[in-house]
Write an enzyme that holds these catalytic residues in place. Structure first.
Site, PDB file in Angstrom:
ATOM      1  N   HIS A   1       0.880  -1.171   0.000  1.00  0.00           N
ATOM      2  CA  HIS A   1       0.000   0.000   0.000  1.00  0.00           C
ATOM      3  C   HIS A   1       0.917   1.220   0.000  1.00  0.00           C
ATOM      4  O   HIS A   1       1.961   1.207   0.639  1.00  0.00           O
ATOM      5  CB  HIS A   1      -0.890  -0.037   1.251  1.00  0.00           C
ATOM      6  CG  HIS A   1      -1.793   1.155   1.417  1.00  0.00           C
ATOM      7  ND1 HIS A   1      -2.440   1.764   0.364  1.00  0.00           N
ATOM      8  CD2 HIS A   1      -2.152   1.844   2.535  1.00  0.00           C
ATOM      9  CE1 HIS A   1      -3.161   2.785   0.828  1.00  0.00           C
ATOM     10  NE2 HIS A   1      -2.998   2.854   2.136  1.00  0.00           N
TER      11      HIS A   1
ATOM     12  N   ASP B   1      -7.250   3.717  -3.131  1.00  0.00           N
ATOM     13  CA  ASP B   1      -7.434   2.691  -2.099  1.00  0.00           C
ATOM     14  C   ASP B   1      -8.121   3.286  -0.867  1.00  0.00           C
ATOM     15  O   ASP B   1      -9.087   2.739  -0.344  1.00  0.00           O
ATOM     16  CB  ASP B   1      -6.071   2.100  -1.715  1.00  0.00           C
ATOM     17  CG  ASP B   1      -6.204   0.882  -0.825  1.00  0.00           C
ATOM     18  OD1 ASP B   1      -6.691  -0.150  -1.314  1.00  0.00           O
ATOM     19  OD2 ASP B   1      -5.852   0.958   0.374  1.00  0.00           O
TER      20      ASP B   1
HETATM   21  P1  NAD Z   1      -1.930  -6.640  10.013  1.00  0.00           P
HETATM   22  O1  NAD Z   1      -2.324  -5.630  11.007  1.00  0.00           O
HETATM   23  O2  NAD Z   1      -2.886  -7.733   9.667  1.00  0.00           O
HETATM   24  O3  NAD Z   1      -0.576  -7.379  10.417  1.00  0.00           O
HETATM   25  C1  NAD Z   1       0.540  -6.763  10.964  1.00  0.00           C
HETATM   26  C2  NAD Z   1       1.638  -7.740  11.324  1.00  0.00           C
HETATM   27  O4  NAD Z   1       2.769  -6.983  11.679  1.00  0.00           O
HETATM   28  C3  NAD Z   1       1.323  -8.631  12.505  1.00  0.00           C
HETATM   29  O5  NAD Z   1       1.767  -9.940  12.263  1.00  0.00           O
HETATM   30  C4  NAD Z   1       2.179  -8.025  13.618  1.00  0.00           C
HETATM   31  O6  NAD Z   1       2.571  -8.980  14.534  1.00  0.00           O
HETATM   32  C5  NAD Z   1       3.357  -7.544  12.824  1.00  0.00           C
HETATM   33  N1  NAD Z   1       4.139  -6.531  13.545  1.00  0.00           N
HETATM   34  C6  NAD Z   1       3.679  -5.537  14.349  1.00  0.00           C
HETATM   35  N2  NAD Z   1       4.724  -4.842  14.832  1.00  0.00           N
HETATM   36  C7  NAD Z   1       5.858  -5.394  14.310  1.00  0.00           C
HETATM   37  C8  NAD Z   1       7.246  -5.123  14.432  1.00  0.00           C
HETATM   38  N3  NAD Z   1       7.695  -4.120  15.242  1.00  0.00           N
HETATM   39  N4  NAD Z   1       8.134  -5.884  13.726  1.00  0.00           N
HETATM   40  C9  NAD Z   1       7.687  -6.881  12.933  1.00  0.00           C
HETATM   41  N5  NAD Z   1       6.394  -7.196  12.796  1.00  0.00           N
HETATM   42  C10 NAD Z   1       5.495  -6.458  13.472  1.00  0.00           C
HETATM   43  O7  NAD Z   1      -1.481  -5.845   8.690  1.00  0.00           O
HETATM   44  P2  NAD Z   1      -2.096  -5.966   7.228  1.00  0.00           P
HETATM   45  O8  NAD Z   1      -3.540  -5.567   7.254  1.00  0.00           O
HETATM   46  O9  NAD Z   1      -1.699  -7.261   6.629  1.00  0.00           O
HETATM   47  O10 NAD Z   1      -1.334  -4.773   6.489  1.00  0.00           O
HETATM   48  C11 NAD Z   1      -0.005  -4.869   6.029  1.00  0.00           C
HETATM   49  C12 NAD Z   1       0.164  -3.964   4.811  1.00  0.00           C
HETATM   50  O11 NAD Z   1      -0.638  -4.480   3.749  1.00  0.00           O
HETATM   51  C13 NAD Z   1      -0.307  -2.527   5.018  1.00  0.00           C
HETATM   52  O12 NAD Z   1       0.530  -1.688   4.285  1.00  0.00           O
HETATM   53  C14 NAD Z   1      -1.705  -2.523   4.410  1.00  0.00           C
HETATM   54  O13 NAD Z   1      -2.139  -1.266   3.982  1.00  0.00           O
HETATM   55  C15 NAD Z   1      -1.481  -3.454   3.238  1.00  0.00           C
HETATM   56  N6  NAD Z   1      -2.700  -4.086   2.715  1.00  0.00           N
HETATM   57  C16 NAD Z   1      -3.497  -4.811   3.554  1.00  0.00           C
HETATM   58  C17 NAD Z   1      -4.603  -5.465   3.059  1.00  0.00           C
HETATM   59  C18 NAD Z   1      -5.395  -6.391   3.958  1.00  0.00           C
HETATM   60  O14 NAD Z   1      -6.030  -7.274   3.431  1.00  0.00           O
HETATM   61  N7  NAD Z   1      -5.378  -6.292   5.259  1.00  0.00           N
HETATM   62  C19 NAD Z   1      -4.947  -5.349   1.690  1.00  0.00           C
HETATM   63  C20 NAD Z   1      -4.091  -4.615   0.833  1.00  0.00           C
HETATM   64  C21 NAD Z   1      -2.970  -3.990   1.367  1.00  0.00           C
HETATM   65 MG    MG Z   2      -7.820  -1.583  -0.234  1.00  0.00          MG
END
Ligand code: NAD
Ligand code: MG
Length: 338
Positions: A107, A190
């Site tokens: 993102h 987005d």
């Molecule tokens: P999430 O909140 O589901 O997961 C975050 C992960 O990061 C967790 O496993 C957590 O333990 C880990 N984490 C937290 N602090 C940390 C640290 N200090 N060091 C290492 N790991 C750490 O996140 P997400 O929703 O998967 O989002 C991740 C990226 O993907 C973002 O940029 C988001 O915008 C993008 N994105 C997400 C989706 C979605 O389906 N959720 C869709 C498209 C894009």
């Molecule tokens: Mg989206």
């Protein structure tokens, strides 16, 4: 618009690299498992004390501490929550970034709003699946894929596009199609999509319909089936064949009501408000507020999360779903695994 598919992408450009997926949440879970199953050498970067360590190890993935993973990898994909990326980048990622490495995002928020400023001598790109992480994994397992956007913000090697395309293909995206965009365009569309339509718009539309029926004295169970449960059945038809297939399948009465009442519900006031949301996304004021909220400890955000989770409709839904065990059997999200 150019759409890339599997046949024209060579996945060797990612199989030749060591990939660190930082974070094991919704997207991290999907990317790391899909990459590994596509034959890519991958490690998951996590904090030592993270609850995700056990989940990733149970999936038989290699786990490293975040800084170690960034040091080890050629390609580093940032899949930690957006509001933590700036801090994690500074502390754990930047020290491991040598010339020629690739930093990736799913993102554009942190690059577009300049919360992360990467060095000039690396590649910076985006592979953003247009779907929730759990769906990205499920579709891959089924042999399908979720469409992906790619974007390039830094190309010191001249090979940033080839690497991003190969990565997108390895997580299954090129089965559905990969489109190239910019960090700016991905970020703005987005944020707008999730606020106005996908997350904000749809939930509040369903909730308002539910409340109106309940306040008018109808049973909450009826209201739930009508305004919430059935949404998926309608969206499945739209997913399969557009609005016209949905309109083909529903009754003519429903179709007539759709044409005459839909524009009254989503009238000019809603459209004006949506335009205003887009303006606030484009001029950075939404981003400023969200960054500020996180700096202040997310008190308001957590309050809203709790209020929504406590809404009557969630209790009614839980009760009704318990009587439909097939939903849990086919669930996309298993909180114990990801
Ligand atoms: P999430 O909140 O589901 O997961 C975050 C992960 O990061 C967790 O496993 C957590 O333990 C880990 N984490 C937290 N602090 C940390 C640290 N200090 N060091 C290492 N790991 C750490 O996140 P997400 O929703 O998967 O989002 C991740 C990226 O993907 C973002 O940029 C988001 O915008 C993008 N994105 C997400 C989706 C979605 O389906 N959720 C869709 C498209 C894009
Ligand atoms: Mg989206």
């Amino acid at each position: 618009m150019k759409v890339y598919y599997e046949q024209e992408i060579d996945q060797k450009w990612i199989r030749l690299k060591k990939v660190a997926v930082i974070g094991y949440g919704s997207q991290g879970f999907a990317h790391s498992n899909n990459l590994r199953d596509s034959g890519v050498e991958v490690a998951v970067g996590l904090r030592k004390d993270s609850k995700s360590v056990r989940k990733a190890e149970e999936a038989e993935l290699t786990v490293m501490e975040t800084a170690k993973a960034a040091e080890w990898a050629d390609v580093i994909m940032m899949l930690v929550p957006d509001h933590l990326q700036a801090e994690i980048f500074k502390k754990d990622i930047a020290p491991g970034l040598r010339a020629g490495k690739t930093l990736m995002f799913a993102h554009g928020f942190n690059i577009h709003f300049k919360q992360v400023i990467p060095p000039e001598n690396i590649d910076v790109s985006m592979v953003a699946p247009k779907g929730p992480g759990h769906t990205v994994r499920r579709q891959y397992e089924l042999g399908y894929g979720v469409p992906c956007l790619i974007a390039i913000a830094g190309d010191s090697s001249g090979k940033a596009r080839q690497t991003a395309l190969a990565y997108a293909a390895a997580i299954g995206g090129a089965k559905a199609g990969v489109i190239e965009t910019s960090f700016k365009e991905e970020t703005e569309t987005d944020l707008f999509g999730e606020q106005a339509v996908l997350c904000g718009g749809i939930t509040h539309l369903m909730q308002t319909g539910f409340e109106i029926l309940v306040e008018a004295g109808y049973a909450p169970e009826m209201a739930y089936f009508e305004c919430i449960h059935e949404m998926k059945l309608i969206v499945d038809l739209i997913y399969e064949g557009g609005m016209s297939l949905m309109r083909y399948s529903v009754s003519d009465t429903a179709e007539y009501g759709d044409y005459v009442s839909g524009p009254r519900v989503i009238g000019s006031q809603v459209k004006d408000e949506m335009k205003q949301l887009l303006k606030e996304i484009q001029d950075g004021s939404f981003a400023r507020k969200w960054i500020e909220e996180n700096k202040k400890g997310r008190e308001r955000f957590l309050e809203m999360r709790k209020k929504m989770a406590d809404h009557q409709l969630e209790k009614v839904g839980e009760k009704l779903r318990a009587l439909m065990p097939w939903i849990a059997k086919n669930r996309l999200v298993d909180r114990k695994k990801s």
